[in-house]
Design a protein around this motif. Structure first.
Motif, PDB file in Angstrom:
ATOM      1  N   LEU A  84       0.812  -1.213   0.000  1.00 60.21           N
ATOM      2  CA  LEU A  84       0.000   0.000   0.000  1.00 60.21           C
ATOM      3  C   LEU A  84       0.847   1.266   0.000  1.00 60.21           C
ATOM      4  O   LEU A  84       0.402   2.322  -0.454  1.00 60.21           O
ATOM      5  N   SER A  85       2.069   1.169   0.528  1.00 61.91           N
ATOM      6  CA  SER A  85       2.965   2.334   0.544  1.00 61.91           C
ATOM      7  C   SER A  85       3.894   2.353  -0.664  1.00 61.91           C
ATOM      8  O   SER A  85       4.811   3.174  -0.725  1.00 61.91           O
ATOM      9  N   GLU A  86       3.678   1.410  -1.598  1.00 64.00           N
ATOM     10  CA  GLU A  86       4.503   1.285  -2.805  1.00 64.00           C
ATOM     11  C   GLU A  86       5.980   1.101  -2.440  1.00 64.00           C
ATOM     12  O   GLU A  86       6.873   1.692  -3.044  1.00 64.00           O
ATOM     13  N   GLY A  87       6.205   0.270  -1.406  1.00 59.61           N
ATOM     14  CA  GLY A  87       7.555  -0.101  -1.040  1.00 59.61           C
ATOM     15  C   GLY A  87       8.272   0.857  -0.115  1.00 59.61           C
ATOM     16  O   GLY A  87       9.438   0.610   0.242  1.00 59.61           O
ATOM     17  N   THR A  88       7.618   1.916   0.319  1.00 55.39           N
ATOM     18  CA  THR A  88       8.303   2.889   1.178  1.00 55.39           C
ATOM     19  C   THR A  88       8.252   2.519   2.658  1.00 55.39           C
ATOM     20  O   THR A  88       9.042   3.021   3.448  1.00 55.39           O
ATOM     21  N   LEU A  89       7.308   1.642   3.038  1.00 52.63           N
ATOM     22  CA  LEU A  89       7.175   1.249   4.439  1.00 52.63           C
ATOM     23  C   LEU A  89       7.200  -0.274   4.537  1.00 52.63           C
ATOM     24  O   LEU A  89       6.580  -0.967   3.725  1.00 52.63           O
ATOM     25  N   ALA A  90       7.925  -0.782   5.546  1.00 51.25           N
ATOM     26  CA  ALA A  90       8.053  -2.231   5.721  1.00 51.25           C
ATOM     27  C   ALA A  90       7.085  -2.780   6.749  1.00 51.25           C
ATOM     28  O   ALA A  90       6.783  -3.975   6.740  1.00 51.25           O
ATOM     29  N   TYR A  91       6.602  -1.937   7.664  1.00 50.19           N
ATOM     30  CA  TYR A  91       5.692  -2.396   8.707  1.00 50.19           C
ATOM     31  C   TYR A  91       4.910  -1.202   9.235  1.00 50.19           C
ATOM     32  O   TYR A  91       5.238  -0.037   8.934  1.00 50.19           O
ATOM     33  N   ASP A  92       3.891  -1.477  10.040  1.00 55.34           N
ATOM     34  CA  ASP A  92       3.029  -0.422  10.581  1.00 55.34           C
ATOM     35  C   ASP A  92       3.620   0.060  11.909  1.00 55.34           C
ATOM     36  O   ASP A  92       3.251  -0.445  12.977  1.00 55.34           O
ATOM     37  N   ARG A  93       4.525   1.024  11.833  1.00 53.12           N
ATOM     38  CA  ARG A  93       5.208   1.514  13.040  1.00 53.12           C
ATOM     39  C   ARG A  93       4.202   2.062  14.045  1.00 53.12           C
ATOM     40  O   ARG A  93       3.380   2.923  13.730  1.00 53.12           O
ATOM     41  N   ASP A  94       4.260   1.520  15.257  1.00 52.66           N
ATOM     42  CA  ASP A  94       3.383   1.932  16.359  1.00 52.66           C
ATOM     43  C   ASP A  94       1.900   1.780  16.039  1.00 52.66           C
ATOM     44  O   ASP A  94       1.055   2.405  16.690  1.00 52.66           O
ATOM     45  N   GLY A  95       1.581   0.950  15.036  1.00 51.55           N
ATOM     46  CA  GLY A  95       0.179   0.756  14.676  1.00 51.55           C
ATOM     47  C   GLY A  95      -0.486   2.003  14.129  1.00 51.55           C
ATOM     48  O   GLY A  95      -1.720   2.135  14.195  1.00 51.55           O
ATOM     49  N   ALA A  96       0.317   2.914  13.541  1.00 53.65           N
ATOM     50  CA  ALA A  96      -0.214   4.222  13.137  1.00 53.65           C
ATOM     51  C   ALA A  96      -1.299   4.107  12.069  1.00 53.65           C
ATOM     52  O   ALA A  96      -2.312   4.814  12.132  1.00 53.65           O
ATOM     53  N   TRP A  97      -1.113   3.236  11.083  1.00 55.09           N
ATOM     54  CA  TRP A  97      -2.140   3.076  10.042  1.00 55.09           C
ATOM     55  C   TRP A  97      -3.378   2.394  10.611  1.00 55.09           C
ATOM     56  O   TRP A  97      -4.498   2.800  10.341  1.00 55.09           O
ATOM     57  N   ALA A  98      -3.164   1.338  11.387  1.00 57.33           N
ATOM     58  CA  ALA A  98      -4.306   0.616  11.965  1.00 57.33           C
ATOM     59  C   ALA A  98      -5.151   1.532  12.841  1.00 57.33           C
ATOM     60  O   ALA A  98      -6.387   1.427  12.860  1.00 57.33           O
ATOM     61  N   ALA A  99      -4.486   2.442  13.561  1.00 56.25           N
ATOM     62  CA  ALA A  99      -5.208   3.344  14.457  1.00 56.25           C
ATOM     63  C   ALA A  99      -6.125   4.289  13.701  1.00 56.25           C
ATOM     64  O   ALA A  99      -7.126   4.768  14.248  1.00 56.25           O
ATOM     65  N   GLN A 100      -5.803   4.556  12.435  1.00 57.36           N
ATOM     66  CA  GLN A 100      -6.622   5.493  11.648  1.00 57.36           C
ATOM     67  C   GLN A 100      -7.775   4.811  10.922  1.00 57.36           C
ATOM     68  O   GLN A 100      -8.681   5.493  10.424  1.00 57.36           O
ATOM     69  N   GLY A 101      -7.741   3.471  10.843  1.00 53.14           N
ATOM     70  CA  GLY A 101      -8.736   2.759  10.063  1.00 53.14           C
ATOM     71  C   GLY A 101      -9.846   2.144  10.899  1.00 53.14           C
ATOM     72  O   GLY A 101      -9.781   2.106  12.131  1.00 53.14           O
ATOM     73  N   THR A 102     -10.838   1.634  10.203  1.00 58.28           N
ATOM     74  CA  THR A 102     -11.966   0.956  10.840  1.00 58.28           C
ATOM     75  C   THR A 102     -12.001  -0.489  10.358  1.00 58.28           C
ATOM     76  O   THR A 102     -12.132  -0.738   9.150  1.00 58.28           O
ATOM     77  N   PRO A 103     -11.878  -1.460  11.273  1.00 54.30           N
ATOM     78  CA  PRO A 103     -11.888  -2.869  10.851  1.00 54.30           C
ATOM     79  C   PRO A 103     -13.248  -3.277  10.282  1.00 54.30           C
ATOM     80  O   PRO A 103     -14.296  -2.784  10.729  1.00 54.30           O
ATOM     81  N   CYS A 104     -13.217  -4.181   9.329  1.00 55.27           N
ATOM     82  CA  CYS A 104     -14.446  -4.742   8.746  1.00 55.27           C
ATOM     83  C   CYS A 104     -14.689  -6.112   9.384  1.00 55.27           C
ATOM     84  O   CYS A 104     -13.998  -7.084   9.065  1.00 55.27           O
ATOM     85  N   GLN A 105     -15.670  -6.183  10.269  1.00 58.17           N
ATOM     86  CA  GLN A 105     -15.912  -7.405  11.019  1.00 58.17           C
ATOM     87  C   GLN A 105     -16.356  -8.553  10.117  1.00 58.17           C
ATOM     88  O   GLN A 105     -15.996  -9.719  10.349  1.00 58.17           O
ATOM     89  N   ALA A 106     -17.107  -8.251   9.081  1.00 59.77           N
ATOM     90  CA  ALA A 106     -17.583  -9.309   8.179  1.00 59.77           C
ATOM     91  C   ALA A 106     -16.409 -10.007   7.498  1.00 59.77           C
ATOM     92  O   ALA A 106     -16.408 -11.242   7.349  1.00 59.77           O
ATOM     93  N   LEU A 107     -15.400  -9.258   7.094  1.00 59.64           N
ATOM     94  CA  LEU A 107     -14.227  -9.868   6.474  1.00 59.64           C
ATOM     95  C   LEU A 107     -13.437 -10.690   7.478  1.00 59.64           C
ATOM     96  O   LEU A 107     -12.964 -11.784   7.164  1.00 59.64           O
TER      97      LEU A 107
END
Length: 390
Positions: A215-238
């Motif tokens: 998703l970062s087109e190779g610029t990021l290797a991992y979600d540091r401190d969960g920063a991306w996850a913290a901004q998103g909303t999980p989809c429970q159905a998936l």
């Protein structure tokens, strides 16, 4: 004995090296972490490893080259650690797993052939021994596989020795690329060691890391401190749909890797996310929630009683969003990092292989048959001596 333990996990995010002082015999051990570091792979070598893990075809000559290149990177890590912290007497290297196939069914109907497990680690011990000029124990999984086991997970024996509690039921959960758990019944250490349960719980950081890189087109290797996850909303159905994967229905002992929860599985997740209109941060949040939910589901499905405490190691222990979601899914248990009880969460796996290498020299069995499915206890690893002077 001063032993260097080395491992690069399924995330392929670098080589963890730990210099450990070990004393004692068998389970009666004194283990002291003297120093540690994480040594990065050269970028080109890391990409070659990831491509191989994703199923890219490779010729035998190139595979041999990769095997040696990984060994030299592991040697670089060991030498850097000794330059930083002083000499060692032994090196114990897990190497880099690039393929893992657990124990299978009979290969041909009606024949009863037994298909042994198969696990391939690059970074051969003979090259490593020559480079560091120290005895080197490697190839830790093979003896357990030959005894009918899965060759994984191997770290739960360290958890038994160092993290058991006299009155608490504990789960020690590694959140590397793939998650694995050791279930430790109470143990006062005056009685014989209890039966430890352990298995791979499924994905930990593997899918999140692939998502971040993609998703970062190779610029990021991992979600540091969960920063991306913290901004998103999980989809429970998936999440509920992904939890129906057959691996989660399979009882322990069991083990897995990127073969199941790698690039192919991520592509399915990405397609599902697009179909539901999820944003990039929503997908990362959903994969993070999926990891936490899968761990909790494994506990509730396969443990007779939930643990009093969950102690987390591996890279995922540094992701506050993942840790918070794991606690939310296991409200009955206290969720902490292993750092909080005195064992480095970052170097726990490297410490485990230092201990297994030390036990190899004592000819002490390092596997737990109830965890791996082996027919009995076996001494793990192959010892290589430096034969040439450099």
């Amino acid at each position: 004995m001063r032993v260097i333990g080395l491992i690069s996990g399924t995330s392929v995010d670098g080589i963890d090296a730990a210099l450990v002082e070990l004393e004692g015999q068998g389970y009666d051990l004194s283990v002291t972490l003297l120093d540690g570091l994480t040594w990065p792979y050269p970028a080109e070598l890391q990409q070659q490893i990831l491509a191989l893990c994703a199923g890219e075809p490779v010729g035998l000559e190139r595979l041999a080259h990769l095997d040696d290149a990984v060994a030299h990177s592991f040697a670089d890590a060991a030498q850097a650690l000794m330059a930083q912290a002083g000499p060692a007497e032994l090196v114990a290297s897990h190497g880099q797993t690039v393929f893992h196939r657990p124990v299978g069914r009979p290969s041909l109907p009606g024949r009863g052939d037994i298909q042994l497990g198969y696990s391939l680690q690059l970074g051969r011990g003979a090259v490593l021994a020559q480079r560091v000029q120290l005895p080197t124990v490697s190839d830790f999984r093979q003896a357990d596989i030959e005894a009918g086991g899965e060759g994984a997970p191997l770290a739960p024996v360290l958890d038994l020795c160092l993290l058991s509690h006299p009155t608490e039921r504990r789960c020690v959960q590694n959140l590397g690329g793939i998650g694995n758990v050791a279930y430790l019944p109470p143990w006062d250490r005056q009685s014989p060691a209890p039966k430890v349960l352990g298995w791979d719980t499924g994905p930990a950081n593997s899918l999140i890391d692939i998502a971040m890189h993609t998703l970062s087109e190779g610029t990021l290797a991992y979600d540091r401190d969960g920063a991306w996850a913290a901004q998103g909303t999980p989809c429970q159905a998936l999440i509920e749909a992904w939890l129906e994967h057959p691996y989660f229905l399979q009882p322990p002992p069991k083990s897995t890797g990127r073969e199941l929860f790698g690039w192919d599985f991520f592509q399915r997740c990405q397609q599902d996310a697009r179909a539901r209109g999820l944003s990039a941060v929503d997908l990362v949040a959903t994969l993070t929630e999926f990891t936490a939910a899968s761990v909790a589901q494994e506990y509730r499905t396969f443990l007779a009683a939930l643990p009093d405490r969950v102690l987390v190691g591996g890279g995922g222990s540094h992701n506050p969003v993942l840790m918070a979601r794991l606690q939310a899914h296991l409200p009955e248990s206290a969720v902490q990092t292993t750092d909080e009880v005195g064992l480095s969460a970052s170097y726990k796996e490297a410490i485990a292989f230092a201990m297994l290498g030390y036990w190899h020299c004592q000819r002490f069995a390092g596997n737990l048959p109830a965890v791996t499915g082996a027919s009995g206890p076996v001494v793990l690893g192959h010892l290589s001596h430096p034969r040439l002077s450099l």
